[in-house]
Structure formats: structure tokens, C-alpha cells
Design an enzyme around this catalytic site. Sequence first.
Site, PDB file in Angstrom:
ATOM      1  N   ASP A  21      50.117  32.142  38.672  1.00  0.00           N
ATOM      2  CA  ASP A  21      50.773  32.650  39.872  1.00  0.00           C
ATOM      3  C   ASP A  21      51.821  31.600  40.293  1.00  0.00           C
ATOM      4  OD1 ASP A  21      51.134  34.057  42.398  1.00  0.00           O
ATOM      5  OD2 ASP A  21      49.960  32.423  43.289  1.00  0.00           O
ATOM      6  N   ASP A  23      53.812  31.382  43.951  1.00  0.00           N
ATOM      7  CA  ASP A  23      53.755  30.907  45.347  1.00  0.00           C
ATOM      8  C   ASP A  23      52.355  30.427  45.701  1.00  0.00           C
ATOM      9  OD1 ASP A  23      56.391  31.874  46.991  1.00  0.00           O
ATOM     10  OD2 ASP A  23      55.961  33.179  45.293  1.00  0.00           O
ATOM     11  N   ASP A 199      46.226  31.553  44.027  1.00  0.00           N
ATOM     12  CA  ASP A 199      45.762  31.068  45.334  1.00  0.00           C
ATOM     13  C   ASP A 199      45.433  32.175  46.326  1.00  0.00           C
ATOM     14  OD1 ASP A 199      48.569  31.776  45.555  1.00  0.00           O
ATOM     15  OD2 ASP A 199      48.421  30.968  47.582  1.00  0.00           O
TER      16      ASP A 199
HETATM   17 MG   LIG Z   1      50.256  32.972  45.337  1.00  0.00          MG
END
Ligand SMILES: [Mg+2]
Length: 261
Positions: A21, A23, A199
Site C-alpha cells: 500500500d 499512503d 495501514d
Molecule cells: Mg494506506
Amino acid sequence: MTEILQPSLVLAPARTAFFLDVDGTLAEIVADPQQARVAPPVRDVLHRLALGTGDALALVSGRSLAQIDRMLAPLILPAVGVHGLERRLQDGAVTRFDYDAQAHAGLVAAVTDFAARHDGLEPDPKPGAVALHYRKRPALAAQCHAFMQGLCEADPALSLLSGKMVLELIYGRQTKGEAVQSLMQQPPFAGRIPFFAGDDVTDETGFAAVNRMGGLSVKVGEGATAARYRVADIAALVHCLDLAARQGAPQREQSQRRDVS
Ligand SMILES: [Mg+2]
């Protein structure tokens, strides 16, 4: 149970398929999503890791491919954008799932209009989707959710995804997990151990897919998760990726470097 990912855990680049991922995983989250960038030292690690793995690395993001490329410029990596709706693998060819362009334009107009009526909300149109960021106005979360939910219910082709201070309407049922699973069927990923780091809530489908395949799922930061491993922050993850990239160095000349100047 989620264990701390130890840097000593060997991630052999020749045997691992890396799905990352962007961001909150490789780039710090900032107030204005358009200003987020992957820091140059992190970009260098990704570049070396892509070389060391023979491009068995793909970014897997809710962002569009164009936004991902802007965050990593001048580096261009294999990537899955808009939660799987857009895909660009090592040959550079872009594939996109079909969606109704006219309906999408109407949807973008509706979300843009709603954002314009509430100071601090940011509409974020992408191919086949539109996001609404409320990071600058967290108090509007419930109102944004009700609005996006209403649009979602009006069109059965849409799915509603929620992430950190963002809601997103997307055509189809693509998920990061489905994207990872389908990439694992094809070269250069097939036959390797999948590694997925993320995240946010939308990464959970990726963790579940990788767990099913006996791979390594890694949650960056706090929060309940299905991931088997956890790292405290972006720096801790990048440290592990850097160690893996260093092991992969001998394969460097065989891999295909694709970056733009
Ligand atoms: Mg993310």
C-alpha cells in the site's frame, strides 16, 4: 495474534512477491492528500527492491495510477490503482475494469457539489471511482457517510469503501485482496511467497488473501487487524524492505528498470 515483524526475518527477494500500500505505509499521511509524496530515500529502497526481485513488486493503492506515479516521480513501478480497478504490471500496459463513464461523470458531479457546499471537504475523482476526503473536517464524518451511503444505495453497481478520513464510491466489487490473489497467478509473482503491507481498513482484504496463501501480512501502525505481523511505523517497514533489497542486489542486471526522467 499479531507479532512484531523483526528485521531479522529473512525476506528473500528471489522468492518473495511484494505488495505494498502507499499512503500511511510508504508515504506519511498529510492534511492535503494531493501533497503526499514518497520520500526520496524510501523511493530508492523501492527501486532497489524492484530490481532485486525482478519486478515482483507492486504498489496496491486506492489512488489512481496517475496519482501513484506523481507520488513516486520520477520512479514508475508496477501498480494496482483504485483498489484493483486499474492495473499496470511490468510490461507497462494498463488494464482497467469497465464502468459506465456517463454514470461516473454524474457521480463525480454529485460528490463535487456536496464538497463545494462544505468548507474543507475534498472531492477526489479517479477512473471508475470518486473519493471524498474529510481530514480537514472530521466533525463532518457522519454527514459525509450518510451522503455517500445514499449515492451507493441509488446505484447497485457501486461499492462504498471507508478509510482513514476518506470515503470512496467505486464501480464494481474489486478489492485489494482480489487484486493480490489474481496477480499471484501470473509472472513474475506466481510461485513466490506473497508479502503485503498496509495501514488501513481497505488493506484487510489484502491481509486475508495473503494469509490464505501462507504469506506475510504486515500492518503498519496501531489498530485491530487480521495481519500476522505488525510494524510501528513507515520507517520500521522501510528498514525491513531495505534489508531485503540489499540481499537482492546480485540480480540487479537481469531486471528491467523502468523509470522516467
Ligand atoms: Mg494506506
